[in-house]
Design an enzyme around this catalytic site. Structure first.
Site, PDB file in Angstrom:
ATOM      1  N   HIS A 205      56.620  25.605  17.632  1.00 44.56           N
ATOM      2  CA  HIS A 205      57.959  26.188  17.511  1.00 44.56           C
ATOM      3  C   HIS A 205      58.475  26.255  16.086  1.00 44.56           C
ATOM      4  O   HIS A 205      59.553  26.789  15.851  1.00 44.56           O
ATOM      5  CB  HIS A 205      58.950  25.403  18.372  1.00 44.56           C
ATOM      6  CG  HIS A 205      59.305  24.068  17.782  1.00 44.56           C
ATOM      7  ND1 HIS A 205      58.474  22.983  17.883  1.00 44.56           N
ATOM      8  CD2 HIS A 205      60.380  23.664  17.056  1.00 44.56           C
ATOM      9  CE1 HIS A 205      59.034  21.950  17.271  1.00 44.56           C
ATOM     10  NE2 HIS A 205      60.180  22.336  16.746  1.00 44.56           N
TER      11      HIS A 205
HETATM   12  C1  UD1 Z   1      65.396  22.034  16.124  1.00 38.94           C
HETATM   13  C2  UD1 Z   1      65.177  21.245  14.826  1.00 38.94           C
HETATM   14  C3  UD1 Z   1      63.703  20.908  14.686  1.00 38.94           C
HETATM   15  C4  UD1 Z   1      63.171  20.220  15.924  1.00 38.94           C
HETATM   16  C5  UD1 Z   1      63.478  21.058  17.153  1.00 38.94           C
HETATM   17  C6  UD1 Z   1      63.021  20.367  18.414  1.00 38.94           C
HETATM   18  C7  UD1 Z   1      66.750  21.877  13.023  1.00 38.94           C
HETATM   19  C8  UD1 Z   1      66.849  22.548  11.719  1.00 38.94           C
HETATM   20  N1  UD1 Z   1      65.573  22.037  13.665  1.00 38.94           N
HETATM   21  O1  UD1 Z   1      64.688  23.243  15.991  1.00 38.94           O
HETATM   22  O2  UD1 Z   1      63.538  20.032  13.593  1.00 38.94           O
HETATM   23  O3  UD1 Z   1      61.774  20.042  15.799  1.00 38.94           O
HETATM   24  O4  UD1 Z   1      64.902  21.265  17.219  1.00 38.94           O
HETATM   25  O5  UD1 Z   1      63.231  21.155  19.536  1.00 38.94           O
HETATM   26  O6  UD1 Z   1      67.661  21.235  13.454  1.00 38.94           O
HETATM   27  N2  UD1 Z   1      67.578  27.663  21.822  1.00 38.94           N
HETATM   28  C9  UD1 Z   1      67.769  27.878  23.156  1.00 38.94           C
HETATM   29  N3  UD1 Z   1      68.246  26.845  23.916  1.00 38.94           N
HETATM   30  C10 UD1 Z   1      68.516  25.623  23.407  1.00 38.94           C
HETATM   31  C11 UD1 Z   1      68.323  25.407  22.045  1.00 38.94           C
HETATM   32  C12 UD1 Z   1      67.843  26.426  21.255  1.00 38.94           C
HETATM   33  O7  UD1 Z   1      67.527  28.966  23.671  1.00 38.94           O
HETATM   34  O8  UD1 Z   1      68.930  24.721  24.168  1.00 38.94           O
HETATM   35  C13 UD1 Z   1      67.025  28.763  20.992  1.00 38.94           C
HETATM   36  C14 UD1 Z   1      68.050  29.605  20.329  1.00 38.94           C
HETATM   37  O9  UD1 Z   1      67.570  30.901  20.291  1.00 38.94           O
HETATM   38  C15 UD1 Z   1      68.079  29.035  18.930  1.00 38.94           C
HETATM   39  C16 UD1 Z   1      66.645  28.627  18.705  1.00 38.94           C
HETATM   40  O10 UD1 Z   1      66.206  28.186  19.972  1.00 38.94           O
HETATM   41  O11 UD1 Z   1      68.528  29.964  17.992  1.00 38.94           O
HETATM   42  C17 UD1 Z   1      66.476  27.557  17.685  1.00 38.94           C
HETATM   43  O12 UD1 Z   1      67.283  26.425  18.006  1.00 38.94           O
HETATM   44  P1  UD1 Z   1      67.764  25.410  16.848  1.00 38.94           P
HETATM   45  O13 UD1 Z   1      68.454  24.242  17.431  1.00 38.94           O
HETATM   46  O14 UD1 Z   1      68.482  26.182  15.804  1.00 38.94           O
HETATM   47  O15 UD1 Z   1      66.412  24.960  16.196  1.00 38.94           O
HETATM   48  P2  UD1 Z   1      65.038  24.501  16.877  1.00 38.94           P
HETATM   49  O16 UD1 Z   1      64.007  25.542  16.553  1.00 38.94           O
HETATM   50  O17 UD1 Z   1      65.246  24.116  18.304  1.00 38.94           O
END
Ligand code: UD1
Length: 359
Positions: A205
């Protein structure tokens, strides 16, 4: 009124780190509040972890959700400032390296509230990773730093952190693993996908792997090569899901997608697997303790102890298949060592120090 500790969590990897600290402080009758920023909000990214880990319901969920780094971090900061001003905690505890961690450390330090960072001092020295920025800034702002490995203490000392502010307490995420290992159960996924006895697990991811189409294409080719050798299960993180689905990866008859899994199911699946391919941080640590070979598809790791002591090896898309062949042929990366203080008692050590800090 007795001193108040306020924990800030928000993203999936925070929860298994916070759970043992909260439980150990509870035993010491410390007054606590648990704030969830809402960075992760899907039931299978958040709620299932609270259930699996036996975490108390958050006292507050800020419901921030997704956004660009600036939008998300700023929204968290705005909401956390109000919470900190209302609650006036004596110590804010933050975990790991996600945006929720950084936002809370920035707000607390500007309000003059002492901050403790659990999992301090890890460094990939790769500034293209948002997590590296979060780690360095959070450590710089924190008053109390809890390290999971000895290399972290070296990094902190080099960055000028005074020895009395850093503590080698071990790895609380491994406390959670040790506590719940008897309940790990990947059988539902194994039977739903009719997996053979030998299978592999992959997770991907990181922006560095899934955001750029050319890099993603090379990764998909490499994962299909793994699928030519062994059935591969990939719980798909929402980030990169659409790209992975469009890439044709899952057209391979032995590469199987699942929804993101809860803690007990995921680690059950990992524990039963022949090997793991990942770009996650925490999974490098969990496979080390479970003794499962781990191939990390990244140019670096902030967790070198998993290579020197554990089962981890850094690989590229070019040499992934060769490494899988080596593991399946009995030549996997394993030292069979569990890193020092990854013993299930890190939360207790952290809680003792927190009690001292509050005194
Ligand atoms: C975040 C952390 C990363 C960690 C990962 C574990 C940061 C910068 N990154 O990355 O270090 O390894 O979590 O999972 O904080 N989304 C959903 N549902 C959710 C959450 C996210 O659909 O419940 C989607 C959204 O499109 C969002 C994308 O995932 O924009 C990324 O989510 P985000 O929390 O920004 O970063 P992660 O890639 O999850």
């Amino acid at each position: 009124m007795s001193a108040l500790v306020l924990h800030v969590t928000g993203a999936r990897p925070n929860f298994p780190k916070a759970a043992p600290v909260i439980a150990a402080l509870e035993k010491r009758s410390v007054r606590q509040l648990l704030v969830h920023t809402g960075q992760h909000y899907d039931a299978n990214m958040s709620e299932v972890f609270f259930r699996d880990l036996g975490l108390p319901e958050p006292d507050l969920n800020l419901g921030i959700g997704s956004g660009s780094h600036a939008v998300q971090t700023a929204a968290m900061m705005t909401a956390l400032e109000t919470v900190f001003l209302d609650e006036r905690p004596d110590l804010v505890v933050v975990y790991g390296d996600v945006n929720s961690t950084l936002a809370a450390a920035l707000v607390a330090s500007k309000l003059g509230i002492r901050t403790a960072h659990v999992e301090a001092g890890l460094r990939s020295f790769d500034w293209t990773m948002p997590e590296e920025i979060n780690r360095v800034v959070t450590d710089r702002l924190s008053d109390v730093l809890f390290a999971t490995s000895a290399d972290a203490l070296v990094h902190l000392a080099r960055e000028g952190v005074a020895p009395d502010r850093m503590h080698f307490t071990g790895n609380p995420m491994i406390d959670t693993l040790v506590r719940l290992r008897d309940r790990f159960d990947g059988s539902r996924v194994v039977s739903e996908l009719t997996l053979p006895t030998a299978y592999a697990v992959a997770t991907m991811h990181r922006p560095g792997n899934v955001d750029d189409p050319a890099t993603l294409g090379r990764m998909v080719t490499a994962l299909r090569e793994v699928g030519d050798r062994i059935d591969l299960v990939l719980p798909v993180h929402p980030r990169g899901r659409a790209q992975l689905e469009a890439s044709g990866l899952f057209d391979h008859p032995r590469v199987h997608a699942t929804e993101p899994l809860g803690y007990l199911e995921f680690l059950g699946l990992v524990e039963g697997s022949a090997l793991v391919v990942t770009d996650s941080g925490g999974i490098q640590e969990e496979t080390t303790v479970l003794g499962v070979p781990c191939l990390t598809l990244r140019p670096n790791t902030e967790r070198p102890v998993t290579i020197t002591h554990g089962t981890n090896r850094l690989v590229t898309t070019d040499d992934l298949a060769g490494n899988v062949d080596a593991i399946l042929g009995g030549g996997g990366p394993t030292h069979g060592l569990v890193p020092p203080l990854w013993d299930g008692a890190a939360g207790e050590r952290i809680a003792d120090i927190v009690v001292d800090v509050l005194a």
